[in-house]
Scaffold this active site. Structure first.
Site, mmCIF file in Angstrom:
data_model
loop_
_atom_site.group_PDB
_atom_site.id
_atom_site.type_symbol
_atom_site.label_atom_id
_atom_site.label_comp_id
_atom_site.label_asym_id
_atom_site.label_seq_id
_atom_site.Cartn_x
_atom_site.Cartn_y
_atom_site.Cartn_z
ATOM 1 N N GLY A 12 23.369 98.158 5.239
ATOM 2 C CA GLY A 12 23.308 99.032 4.061
ATOM 3 C C GLY A 12 24.687 99.209 3.453
ATOM 4 O O GLY A 12 25.685 99.166 4.156
ATOM 5 N N ASP A 117 26.091 98.539 13.432
ATOM 6 C CA ASP A 117 25.630 98.011 14.713
ATOM 7 C C ASP A 117 24.961 96.638 14.579
ATOM 8 O O ASP A 117 25.296 95.701 15.310
ATOM 9 C CB ASP A 117 24.650 99.043 15.311
ATOM 10 C CG ASP A 117 24.223 98.683 16.701
ATOM 11 O OD1 ASP A 117 25.099 98.607 17.572
ATOM 12 O OD2 ASP A 117 23.019 98.460 16.910
ATOM 13 N N GLY A 118 24.034 96.502 13.611
ATOM 14 C CA GLY A 118 23.295 95.254 13.439
ATOM 15 C C GLY A 118 24.220 94.107 13.082
ATOM 16 O O GLY A 118 24.203 93.033 13.712
ATOM 17 N N THR A 119 25.070 94.322 12.089
ATOM 18 C CA THR A 119 25.990 93.271 11.617
ATOM 19 C C THR A 119 26.960 92.861 12.720
ATOM 20 O O THR A 119 27.238 91.671 12.915
ATOM 21 C CB THR A 119 26.780 93.795 10.392
ATOM 22 O OG1 THR A 119 25.839 94.145 9.381
ATOM 23 C CG2 THR A 119 27.751 92.778 9.851
ATOM 24 N N ASP A 141 26.209 106.572 9.014
ATOM 25 C CA ASP A 141 25.539 107.267 10.124
ATOM 26 C C ASP A 141 26.507 107.681 11.248
ATOM 27 O O ASP A 141 26.158 108.522 12.069
ATOM 28 C CB ASP A 141 24.458 106.367 10.737
ATOM 29 C CG ASP A 141 23.438 105.908 9.715
ATOM 30 O OD1 ASP A 141 23.309 106.565 8.674
ATOM 31 O OD2 ASP A 141 22.773 104.876 9.954
ATOM 32 N N HIS A 286 19.436 107.871 -0.924
ATOM 33 C CA HIS A 286 20.567 106.962 -1.120
ATOM 34 C C HIS A 286 21.736 107.570 -1.887
ATOM 35 O O HIS A 286 22.804 106.953 -1.959
ATOM 36 C CB HIS A 286 20.087 105.671 -1.791
ATOM 37 C CG HIS A 286 19.177 104.882 -0.902
ATOM 38 N ND1 HIS A 286 17.835 105.141 -0.809
ATOM 39 C CD2 HIS A 286 19.440 103.892 -0.018
ATOM 40 C CE1 HIS A 286 17.293 104.316 0.081
ATOM 41 N NE2 HIS A 286 18.245 103.551 0.565
ATOM 42 N N GLN A 288 23.422 109.722 -0.739
ATOM 43 C CA GLN A 288 24.422 109.892 0.329
ATOM 44 C C GLN A 288 25.297 108.659 0.527
ATOM 45 O O GLN A 288 26.350 108.732 1.142
ATOM 46 C CB GLN A 288 23.718 110.191 1.665
ATOM 47 C CG GLN A 288 23.010 111.527 1.658
ATOM 48 C CD GLN A 288 21.935 111.602 2.736
ATOM 49 O OE1 GLN A 288 22.190 112.057 3.821
ATOM 50 N NE2 GLN A 288 20.725 111.162 2.425
HETATM 51 O O1 F6P Z 1 22.379 102.960 8.115
HETATM 52 C C1 F6P Z 1 22.597 103.561 6.887
HETATM 53 C C2 F6P Z 1 21.306 104.046 6.303
HETATM 54 O O2 F6P Z 1 21.598 104.648 5.065
HETATM 55 C C3 F6P Z 1 20.512 104.978 7.208
HETATM 56 O O3 F6P Z 1 21.023 106.275 7.233
HETATM 57 C C4 F6P Z 1 19.152 104.835 6.624
HETATM 58 O O4 F6P Z 1 18.125 105.098 7.558
HETATM 59 C C5 F6P Z 1 19.102 103.403 6.215
HETATM 60 O O5 F6P Z 1 20.434 102.972 6.057
HETATM 61 C C6 F6P Z 1 18.329 103.145 4.954
HETATM 62 O O6 F6P Z 1 18.370 101.788 4.687
HETATM 63 P P1 F6P Z 1 17.651 101.155 3.407
HETATM 64 O O7 F6P Z 1 18.497 101.472 2.224
HETATM 65 O O8 F6P Z 1 17.605 99.720 3.703
HETATM 66 O O9 F6P Z 1 16.294 101.776 3.329
#
Ligand code: F6P
Length: 362
Positions: A12, A117-119, A141, A286, A288
């Protein structure tokens, strides 16, 4: 020795990504005279293509205060579990060979992977397969181990805190309960710190399964003491004791990434059922992650970008830049991924919140 450095932003988006890119480009060009290649759309740009462009000083001019990422990103592009259509059906397949081939084709020596974490898990696996990687920890996060804080988090807490300040005046005027759902995935950091900063009355986080009857009791007591409104901050990953997380997609739609959301409405309807108060929900979503990074995140991101170049100069591959105390240091990517940095339910921050009279759902 001259180097060609590739950089990608994965997962994200997050305030501060552009500041990292700028830090890398400026220090690599000005201090070392290296070339920088920006890969587009995270690992997706290494699977199909490769898709990339040269980043020079002009291409990073003016991007320090800009949110998002000039390179684009994707949180679906895991090369080890990449969605491909096979016989008319979507399946997750390993395309890491294509990534290695495409990376070689670019003529780059090393990859800077900026992500959560994923990346960074993907980056680590690629490093083990012989593609030299340096990691930069990103996520609003704040759930990554190995660093005291990730960039983007400070900005997100600031945005939520401002929202809570604004919601106070309207909640009080109408004697309402305002339930504010915030991001954070499985970690309650955003909810907890913004809740403390924004003077929430109740904070519900994934690390403490909540008891809705106790939540209602706390709000009733506030009413009886003369405060006829309440602010309830709910992390998107929070859940009731004995219950489960609320998600927006059916399991088969997830393709590896669960989409959280909806717990705010659940909590509001439960409060509405036990108390005769008008209860409203605000999902900050989003917002945030959007917009300009805070000064703290601009500085941290710039330091991370510069440090990543330093690690490459020393050929410290498989490492990630991290903030430890007041210093930016190098840690093994392996120490940062695998398990999450979660809020300690018995830790100092929790004790502070409860000592202030904030109801934590237990
Ligand atoms: O990891 C960041 C984050 O904004 C999380 O807080 C949230 O759950 C997720 O990404 C939302 O991702 P997407 O925009 O792909 O729905």
């Amino acid at each position: 020795m001259s180097k060609v450095v590739a950089i990608l932003t994965g997962g994200g988006d997050c305030p501060g990504l552009n500041a990292v890119i700028r830090g890398v480009v400026r220090s690599a060009v000005l201090q070392k005279g290296w070339r920088i290649l920006g890969i587009e759309d995270g690992f997706d740009g290494l699977v199909d293509g490769p898709r990339y462009r040269e980043l020079d000083l002009a291409s990073v001019r003016g991007i320090l205060p800009r949110g998002g990422t000039i390179l684009g990103t994707s949180n679906r592009g895991n090369p080890f579990q990449y969605p491909r259509e096979i016989d008319g059906k979507m399946a997750l397949v390993d395309v890491s060979d294509e990534v290695l081939r495409n990376f070689r084709q670019m003529g780059a020596d090393v990859l800077i992977a900026v992500g959560g974490d994923g990346t960074l898990k993907i980056a680590r696996r690629l490093n083990d397969l012989g593609l030299p990687v340096v990691g930069v920890p990103k996520t609003i996060d704040n759930d990554l181990r190995g660093t005291d804080v990730t960039f983007g988090y400070n900005t997100a807490v600031g945005i939520v805190t401002e929202a809570l300040d604004r919601l106070h005046s309207t909640a009080e005027s109408h004697s309402r309960v305002m339930v504010v759902e915030v991001m954070g995935r499985d970690a309650g950091w955003i909810a907890l710190e913004s809740g403390i900063a924004g003077s929430a009355d109740v904070i519900l986080i994934p690390e403490i399964p909540f008891d809705i009857e106790k939540v209602c009791l706390a709000i009733r007591r506030r009413n009886e003491s003369g405060s006829r409104f309440s602010i309830v901050v709910v992390a998107e990953g929070a859940f009731p004791a004995g219950g489960g997380k609320v998600t927006q997609l059916r399991a088969e739609q997830n393709l590896g990434v669960e989409r959280l959301g909806g717990i705010g409405h659940f909590v509001a309807s439960e409060i509405g059922a036990c108390l005769p108060m008008e209860t409203r929900v605000v999902v900050l979503g989003h917002v945030q992650r959007g917009g300009t990074p805070s000064p703290f995140d601009r500085i941290l991101s710039s330091r991370f970008g510069v440090k990543a170049v330093e690690l490459i100069d020393r050929e410290q591959y498989g490492m990630m830049v991290a903030l430890k105390g007041r210093s930016v240091v190098a840690v093994d990517i392996a120490s940062a991924v695998g398990s999450l940095n979660l809020v300690d339910p018995e830790g100092d921050l929790l004790k502070t919140a409860e000592a202030l009279g904030i109801m934590m759902g237990r």
